[in-house]
Design a protein around this motif. Structure first.
Motif, short mmCIF file in Angstrom:
data_model
loop_
_atom_site.label_atom_id
_atom_site.label_comp_id
_atom_site.label_asym_id
_atom_site.label_seq_id
_atom_site.Cartn_x
_atom_site.Cartn_y
_atom_site.Cartn_z
N LEU A 84 0.83 -1.20 0.00
CA LEU A 84 0.00 0.00 0.00
C LEU A 84 0.86 1.25 0.00
N SER A 85 1.95 1.24 0.77
CA SER A 85 2.83 2.41 0.82
C SER A 85 3.52 2.62 -0.52
N LEU A 86 3.80 1.54 -1.24
CA LEU A 86 4.41 1.66 -2.57
C LEU A 86 3.50 2.45 -3.50
N SER A 87 2.24 2.05 -3.55
CA SER A 87 1.31 2.70 -4.48
C SER A 87 1.05 4.15 -4.09
N GLN A 88 1.13 4.45 -2.79
CA GLN A 88 0.87 5.81 -2.34
C GLN A 88 2.05 6.73 -2.58
N ASN A 129 -2.59 10.70 -12.58
CA ASN A 129 -1.86 11.46 -11.57
C ASN A 129 -1.31 10.61 -10.44
N ASN A 130 -1.76 9.37 -10.35
CA ASN A 130 -1.29 8.54 -9.25
C ASN A 130 -1.25 7.07 -9.67
N VAL A 131 -0.50 6.28 -8.90
CA VAL A 131 -0.42 4.84 -9.09
C VAL A 131 -1.53 4.20 -8.26
N LYS A 138 -4.43 -2.45 -7.21
CA LYS A 138 -5.59 -3.28 -7.56
C LYS A 138 -5.25 -4.75 -7.42
N SER A 139 -6.28 -5.54 -7.16
CA SER A 139 -6.15 -6.98 -7.19
C SER A 139 -6.87 -7.51 -8.42
N PHE A 140 -6.25 -8.44 -9.10
CA PHE A 140 -6.83 -9.02 -10.31
C PHE A 140 -6.53 -10.51 -10.28
N LYS A 141 -7.59 -11.33 -10.36
CA LYS A 141 -7.42 -12.78 -10.28
C LYS A 141 -6.66 -13.17 -9.01
N ASP A 142 -7.01 -12.52 -7.90
CA ASP A 142 -6.44 -12.82 -6.58
C ASP A 142 -4.95 -12.51 -6.47
N LYS A 143 -4.48 -11.59 -7.29
CA LYS A 143 -3.08 -11.18 -7.21
C LYS A 143 -3.02 -9.66 -7.17
N ASP A 144 -2.10 -9.11 -6.37
CA ASP A 144 -1.99 -7.66 -6.21
C ASP A 144 -1.06 -7.05 -7.26
N TYR A 145 -1.41 -5.85 -7.71
CA TYR A 145 -0.63 -5.16 -8.74
C TYR A 145 -0.54 -3.67 -8.46
N LEU A 146 0.50 -3.06 -9.01
CA LEU A 146 0.57 -1.62 -9.13
C LEU A 146 0.09 -1.28 -10.54
N VAL A 147 -0.84 -0.31 -10.63
CA VAL A 147 -1.55 -0.10 -11.89
C VAL A 147 -1.40 1.34 -12.38
N LEU A 148 -1.09 1.46 -13.66
CA LEU A 148 -1.06 2.76 -14.33
C LEU A 148 -2.30 2.90 -15.20
N LYS A 149 -3.02 4.00 -15.02
CA LYS A 149 -4.12 4.33 -15.91
C LYS A 149 -3.57 5.27 -16.99
N VAL A 150 -3.90 4.98 -18.23
CA VAL A 150 -3.36 5.74 -19.35
C VAL A 150 -4.48 6.16 -20.29
N THR A 151 -4.49 7.43 -20.64
CA THR A 151 -5.37 7.94 -21.69
C THR A 151 -4.50 8.53 -22.80
#
Length: 239
Positions: free
Chosen positions: A15-19, A142-144, A147-160
């Motif tokens: 959690l601290s990583l993503s924040q 603006n931020n990382v 999210k969890s996907f298929k029971d695995k945690d990830y750091l996620v980038l949203k891109v437009t």
């Protein structure tokens, strides 16, 4: 108790990583994992991709991308038909079952130079990720996100993307330990630019191979976001 404590410590760390991590930093770490020597700009490789889909025969594509020479070619074979699209410094040529074909005749077989450009952009984008997220017209959120996907945690980038580039919204899922790209996902948007949650697809990436010194996902399995329906798999065939 020990396992619960270990998970709790990891969750707090995760959690601290993503924040604390900026989107730019996450992207740089992902690129450092996939392309540690900065080889994408001079990419020059020919590789083979097999596409399998439910209730359809396999399609085998030989793809050549030479970025410095501004050269792209894809030759696809399915059943008894083969098509080749080539762009050499913007000049388009096409072949059908090994024979050169003029644009007027090619159109009757649903072959066009616009399709050649579409294939070039498609393959260069997918096989150039995550490095392609540095391209002009790409906008990181603006931020990382965490999210969890298929029971695995990830750091996620949203891109437009800028309007001239594309209207879809993309999400890129990175392993929080290695920063390897393991999933990407996109959604279509409505006239107001809002995501349509029942649209788009997600792609699960597995295994890796080296092309030009770049770690490339070997297997890409495609699914609809709406109902998790399986669409097909692209497999990079190693020689």
């Amino acid at each position: 108790m020990k396992s619960f404590f270990t998970y709790s410590v990891f969750f707090i760390f995760f959690l601290s990583l993503s924040q604390n991590m900026s989107p730019e930093t996450l992207l740089d770490k992902a690129i450092a994992y996939h392309d540690p020597n900065g080889n994408w700009k001079t990419f020059n490789e020919t590789f083979t991709v097999e596409m399998t889909t439910p209730k359809s025969t396999k399609r085998t594509s030989s793809i050549s991308i030479n970025l410095p020479a501004e050269y792209f070619s894809v030759s696809a074979t399915k059943d008894t038909v083969s098509t080749t699209y080539t762009l050499n410094k913007g000049k388009c040529t096409m072949r059908y079952n090994g024979k050169a074909i003029k644009p007027s005749a090619a159109k009757q077989k649903n072959m066009t130079c616009d399709r050649a450009t579409l294939y070039k952009d498609y393959y260069s984008y997918l096989y150039g990720l995550p490095m392609k997220l540095k391209d002009t017209g790409t906008n990181l959120s603006n931020n990382v996100e965490k999210k969890s996907f298929k029971d695995k945690d990830y750091l996620v980038l949203k891109v437009t993307y800028d309007e001239a580039v594309g209207s879809d919204v993309w999400y890129f899922y990175f392993n929080p330990k290695t920063y390897a790209m393991e999933i990407y996902q996109f959604f279509k948007t409505d006239d107001n630019g809002k995501e349509k949650q029942d649209s788009g697809e997600y792609i699960l990436l597995s295994e890796e191979t080296l092309l030009n010194g770049i770690k490339i996902p070997k297997i890409r399995a495609w699914y609809y976001n709406k109902d998790d329906k399986y669409l097909g798999t692209d497999t990079l065939v190693e020689k």
